[in-house]
Design an enzyme around this catalytic site. Structure first.
Site, PDB file in Angstrom:
ATOM      1  CE  LYS A  58      -3.710  -0.155  -0.375  1.00  0.00           C
ATOM      2  NZ  LYS A  58      -4.760  -0.490  -1.379  1.00  0.00           N
ATOM      3  CB  SER A 275      -3.923 -10.821   1.618  1.00  0.00           C
ATOM      4  OG  SER A 275      -2.767 -10.033   1.803  1.00  0.00           O
TER       5      SER A 275
HETATM    6  N1  PMP Z   1      -3.626  -7.629   1.350  1.00  0.00           N
HETATM    7  C1  PMP Z   1      -3.397  -6.751   2.313  1.00  0.00           C
HETATM    8  C2  PMP Z   1      -2.671  -7.211   3.535  1.00  0.00           C
HETATM    9  C3  PMP Z   1      -3.840  -5.417   2.190  1.00  0.00           C
HETATM   10  O1  PMP Z   1      -3.608  -4.540   3.177  1.00  0.00           O
HETATM   11  C4  PMP Z   1      -4.552  -5.048   1.037  1.00  0.00           C
HETATM   12  C5  PMP Z   1      -5.081  -3.652   0.919  1.00  0.00           C
HETATM   13  N2  PMP Z   1      -6.381  -3.509   1.417  1.00  0.00           N
HETATM   14  C6  PMP Z   1      -4.766  -6.011   0.040  1.00  0.00           C
HETATM   15  C7  PMP Z   1      -4.288  -7.295   0.235  1.00  0.00           C
HETATM   16  C8  PMP Z   1      -5.531  -5.710  -1.210  1.00  0.00           C
HETATM   17  O2  PMP Z   1      -4.888  -4.779  -2.035  1.00  0.00           O
HETATM   18  P1  PMP Z   1      -5.748  -3.763  -2.899  1.00  0.00           P
HETATM   19  O3  PMP Z   1      -6.321  -2.750  -1.965  1.00  0.00           O
HETATM   20  O4  PMP Z   1      -4.788  -3.172  -3.859  1.00  0.00           O
HETATM   21  O5  PMP Z   1      -6.829  -4.552  -3.570  1.00  0.00           O
END
Ligand code: PMP
Length: 313
Positions: A58, A275
């Site tokens: 991010k 994630s």
């Molecule tokens: N994984 C994590 C740990 C995140 O903080 C985020 C951001 N919300 C994401 C995945 C997803 O990324 P994006 O916001 O670009 O879809």
């Protein structure tokens, strides 16, 4: 093959002017142990996004949203940067605010974990809590209310609807993947939160080569334990998301993602966040169906950001 003991970091020992210049150019890590379950013609790679100075992917969109707003005159020194985030974007805003000299206020659900809360506060940012029962959507609604009540006080990047979120990945994440795979990437798989990573990277990769398949990953359940990801059917859908951009959408359970987190620690020595576990789990399942392919996924942050939750033992 043995690697140099000294190794090289992504910044390669270079000299930079500020922490802002350390964002991006993360390593592409080959997951060779994981890919042993696949045909010999299949390889799996992942972007190690915890190498960013704020510790997650991010940093990329936060930098672009803030720098663009400074250049356009929308963000001036008398304004406070305020947005909703469940953690990683919040830390990125707090780091950038400290580095560039802006106040930062973060709206986050009250059950945000200790590591994130402490990191945000350590950078000097203020936290406003939203209801833990309403999750990230509750934080989004509260941030919009704050902005509506104090339009002059705040600059709200609004990461869910800001095209610069998507463009940060279009202009950095995708070209890095293209160069690091020497144009050999055949599949791109990424989890959805704001969807900026998937939408921006996928769009650019398809411009390089329209045959590249893009696969979006979502939590299977509405109430899930995959921090940073969104179950779109039951969430406020981000303005920058377009489901039709994905060749496929795959749903994953929290349990399977956590199992993959443990496996990555045991077999590859890589400690990723929730994630990242979800991303590798889906990528491996997908890769097992192929005879040939170069699959690239994203490891958005490190498992160190979740240690207080004790989910692994
Ligand atoms: N994984 C994590 C740990 C995140 O903080 C985020 C951001 N919300 C994401 C995945 C997803 O990324 P994006 O916001 O670009 O879809």
């Amino acid at each position: 093959m043995y690697r140099s003991e000294a190794g090289t970091s992504s910044a390669g020992g270079s000299r930079v002017e500020s922490v802002v210049d350390l964002i991006g150019n993360t390593p592409l890590l080959e997951l060779s142990e994981t890919a042993k379950e696949c045909s010999p013609g299949v390889s799996i790679y992942a972007k190690a996004e915890w190498f960013n100075p704020g510790g997650s992917i991010k940093d990329r969109p936060a930098r672009r949203m803030i720098l663009k707003a400074i250049r356009s005159g929308e963000l001036t020194k008398d304004k406070v940067i305020m947005d909703s985030s469940s953690g990683n974007t919040a830390i990125a805003y707090a780091m950038l605010g400290a580095s560039l000299g802006y106040e930062v206020e973060i709206v986050t659900p009250e059950n945000v974990n200790t590591e994130r809360k402490k990191a945000i506060e350590a950078y000097g940012a203020k936290i406003t809590f939203s209801s833990p029962l309403e999750g990230s959507d509750g934080a989004i609604r509260m941030a919009h209310r704050l902005k509506a009540d104090n339009p002059e006080k705040y600059f709200m990047p609004d990461q869910y609807n800001n095209i610069n979120n998507l463009l940060a990945h279009y202009e950095t994440t995708a070209p890095e993947i293209w160069e690091q795979t020497k144009g050999a990437v055949t599949h791109f798989l990424a989890g959805l939160g704001t969807s900026g990573t998937f939408m921006g990277t996928g769009k650019r990769l398809k411009e390089y080569n329209p045959d590249i398949k893009t696969i979006a990953i979502q939590p299977e359940e509405s109430l899930h334990g995959l921090e940073g990801m969104k179950h779109m059917p039951t969430s406020i859908v981000p303005g920058i998301y377009n489901e039709e951009a994905a060749d496929e959408v795959v749903f994953i359970s929290t349990e399977k993602a956590y199992e993959m987190m443990e496996r990555l620690m045991d077999t590859e020595g890589i400690f990723v966040g929730h994630s990242g576990g979800a991303a590798v789990c889906v990528t491996l399942e997908y890769a097992k169906k192929l005879k040939e392919g170069v699959l690239v996924t994203i490891l958005p942050d490190s498992g160190r950001r979740y240690l207080s939750e004790g989910l692994w033992w």
